[in-house]
Design a protein around this motif. Structure first.
Motif, PDB file in Angstrom:
ATOM      1  N   UNK A 134       1.094  -0.629   0.041  1.00  0.00           N
ATOM      2  CA  UNK A 134       0.076  -0.136   0.077  1.00  0.00           C
ATOM      3  C   UNK A 134       1.420   1.392  -0.062  1.00  0.00           C
ATOM      4  N   UNK A 135       0.637   2.033  -0.520  1.00  0.00           N
ATOM      5  CA  UNK A 135       1.195   4.057  -0.499  1.00  0.00           C
ATOM      6  C   UNK A 135       1.183   3.626   0.585  1.00  0.00           C
ATOM      7  N   UNK A 136       0.958   3.958   1.529  1.00  0.00           N
ATOM      8  CA  UNK A 136       1.110   4.843   2.967  1.00  0.00           C
ATOM      9  C   UNK A 136       1.860   4.303   3.414  1.00  0.00           C
ATOM     10  N   UNK A 137       1.989   2.592   3.672  1.00  0.00           N
ATOM     11  CA  UNK A 137       2.910   2.129   4.271  1.00  0.00           C
ATOM     12  C   UNK A 137       4.638   2.108   2.998  1.00  0.00           C
ATOM     13  N   UNK A 138       4.304   2.728   2.165  1.00  0.00           N
ATOM     14  CA  UNK A 138       5.488   3.018   1.580  1.00  0.00           C
ATOM     15  C   UNK A 138       5.681   4.360   1.648  1.00  0.00           C
ATOM     16  N   UNK A 139       4.792   5.465   2.317  1.00  0.00           N
ATOM     17  CA  UNK A 139       5.503   6.390   2.089  1.00  0.00           C
ATOM     18  C   UNK A 139       6.291   6.764   3.883  1.00  0.00           C
ATOM     19  N   UNK A 140       5.539   6.046   4.670  1.00  0.00           N
ATOM     20  CA  UNK A 140       5.881   5.628   6.128  1.00  0.00           C
ATOM     21  C   UNK A 140       7.334   4.870   6.545  1.00  0.00           C
ATOM     22  N   UNK A 141       7.683   4.227   5.133  1.00  0.00           N
ATOM     23  CA  UNK A 141       8.792   3.072   5.210  1.00  0.00           C
ATOM     24  C   UNK A 141      10.027   4.386   5.033  1.00  0.00           C
ATOM     25  N   UNK A 142       9.619   5.585   3.496  1.00  0.00           N
ATOM     26  CA  UNK A 142      10.523   6.687   3.188  1.00  0.00           C
ATOM     27  C   UNK A 142      11.102   7.662   4.393  1.00  0.00           C
ATOM     28  N   UNK A 143       9.380   7.669   4.974  1.00  0.00           N
ATOM     29  CA  UNK A 143      10.305   9.121   6.157  1.00  0.00           C
ATOM     30  C   UNK A 143      11.001   8.217   7.110  1.00  0.00           C
ATOM     31  N   UNK A 144      10.690   7.150   7.642  1.00  0.00           N
ATOM     32  CA  UNK A 144      11.758   6.476   8.574  1.00  0.00           C
ATOM     33  C   UNK A 144      13.699   6.070   8.102  1.00  0.00           C
ATOM     34  N   UNK A 145      13.436   5.999   5.812  1.00  0.00           N
ATOM     35  CA  UNK A 145      15.039   5.494   5.445  1.00  0.00           C
ATOM     36  C   UNK A 145      15.427   7.517   5.272  1.00  0.00           C
ATOM     37  N   UNK A 146      14.441   8.307   5.016  1.00  0.00           N
ATOM     38  CA  UNK A 146      15.240   9.960   5.063  1.00  0.00           C
ATOM     39  C   UNK A 146      15.785  10.309   6.689  1.00  0.00           C
TER      40      UNK A 146
END
Length: 402
Positions: A134-146
């Motif tokens: 899902x897009x929300x999960x991917x966006x949250x993972x991207x925030x953690x990586x950032x």
């Protein structure tokens, strides 16, 4: 003849001059995975480079790992979580970051060398994660990586840019719904009949407190005579147990006026605590004497948990037949109703204790449908003046007769 510098002792590193005129220091330093690798540092002068060499040695002698350029993201995640996040951020933030790493980032990017991660490669990984989870999960993972890569840029590893900030994942933003005034009144009336935590829901609806702040509220934070409430801590569950922590931001620590209808319920809550304690002691039942004096407690004296407050709210909603809602929705309803009452946005920001007014207006203070209709109607009435328009056209210098 210039005096030749003495050679450094074994294990203290070396400083050499490069062909481009800069100086280079090389020191063997420990890594987060327990190995030892050679670390390079650079400077425009010998003294600058030598100082960096000394700093690396101080870290190594203190047992602090120093990542190198060939470190994988998996090793960096371990170092970042244990050395940077865990000691400096709140337990809840650590849990959020750790879950993002464990559930998604480690298996997708753990073997990748951090400084070699590119935008195109990361974009493809995030797209695959969005399709699978899902897009929300991917966006949250991207925030953690950032957040992890931002910390890596400070560590002088050689990382010069945060590629996570160059990748975007499109996901719908659902900040939740708000209740109108009638629905809030129905909920409060049902809570008054059905639960002893009715005063807690009053504070959620009238002051927009967070549920963790309600559970962390202490009697020393309330002045019933002068009708003032201070938000000084919030109660959160972590790996170390349920503890009181500082609020989210410094602006969250602010005195708030206590509404008049909250006074009597809070006095009743204090009498209930004394009654429960006396009854438990007289009957020989277990009782916990809370040293912090929390306002809302369980039947055995322990401070109320945020999860129990949530479950109580759901029982009230089900009994009354209301739409789904959570404590955060009550906070948003508070901001929305304040906007509906034409309260100035800065006043709404002060009540909700946000650090940025954009948060107040964009997330919590959504306009109610009647307000939107009225605003459009006012604009329609303002511009629906054909006579005035013809008059303005006639007075224009370049106006031509038709």
């Amino acid at each position: 003849m210039a005096r030749q510098r003495k050679r450094n002792p074994n294990g203290s590193g070396t400083v050499t001059k490069r062909a481009d005129g800069r100086y280079q220091a090389a020191v063997y330093v420990p890594q987060p995975d327990g190995t030892v690798k050679r670390k390079f540092a650079y400077g425009k002068t010998y003294d600058e480079c030598d100082q960096k060499r000394r700093d690396l040695l101080d870290r190594a002698n203190g047992g602090i790992p120093t990542p190198t350029r060939d470190m994988s993201l998996g090793d960096w995640f371990d170092y970042w979580l244990e050395v940077i996040v865990k000691p400096n951020l709140k337990p809840k933030s650590y849990e959020t970051y750790e879950q993002g790493v464990r559930n998604h980032l480690r298996q997708l990017l753990g073997s990748k060398v951090m400084v070699k991660l590119g935008v195109a490669e990361l974009r493809g990984v995030m797209q695959r994660l969005a399709e699978a989870k899902g897009a929300k999960t991917a966006r949250q993972a991207l925030r953690v990586l950032s957040a992890a890569l931002t910390a890596a840029m400070v560590e002088d590893i050689g990382l010069t840019r945060n590629v996570a900030k160059l990748v975007h994942v499109r996901a719908t933003t659902d900040s939740g719904k708000s209740w109108d005034a009638v629905t809030v009144l129905r909920f409060l009336a049902a809570a008054r009949r059905l639960t002893v935590y009715y005063p807690a829901f009053l504070l959620l609806c009238l002051l927009g407190l967070r549920r963790a702040e309600v559970c962390g509220l202490r009697w020393e934070n309330i002045d019933l005579d002068n009708r003032v409430l201070w938000v000084e801590q919030q109660r959160q569950r972590s790996s170390a147990g349920t503890i009181d922590l500082d609020p989210k931001t410094e602006t969250s620590k602010a005195p708030l006026p206590l509404p008049a209808q909250c006074i009597a319920p809070l006095r009743w809550t204090r009498m209930r605590t004394a009654m429960l304690r006396e009854r438990a002691i007289s009957n020989g039942r277990p009782w916990f004497d809370d040293p912090d004096g929390h306002v809302f407690i369980s039947r055995t004296g322990y401070p109320l948990l945020a999860s129990n407050l949530y479950l109580t709210m759901q029982r009230v909603i089900t009994a009354e037949g209301l739409d789904k809602m959570n404590p955060k929705g009550l906070r948003k309803s508070c901001g929305t109703l304040l906007v509906h009452l034409k309260v100035h946005p800065r006043i709404v920001k002060a009540i909700l204790r946000h650090s940025r007014i954009a948060t107040t207006m964009d997330i919590y203070a959504e306009a109610l449908d009647p307000d939107v209709i009225e605003a459009v109607g006012q604009l329609d009435r303002l511009l629906r003046q054909p006579g005035r328009i013809r008059e303005l056209e006639a007075t224009r210098p370049d106006a031509k007769p038709r």
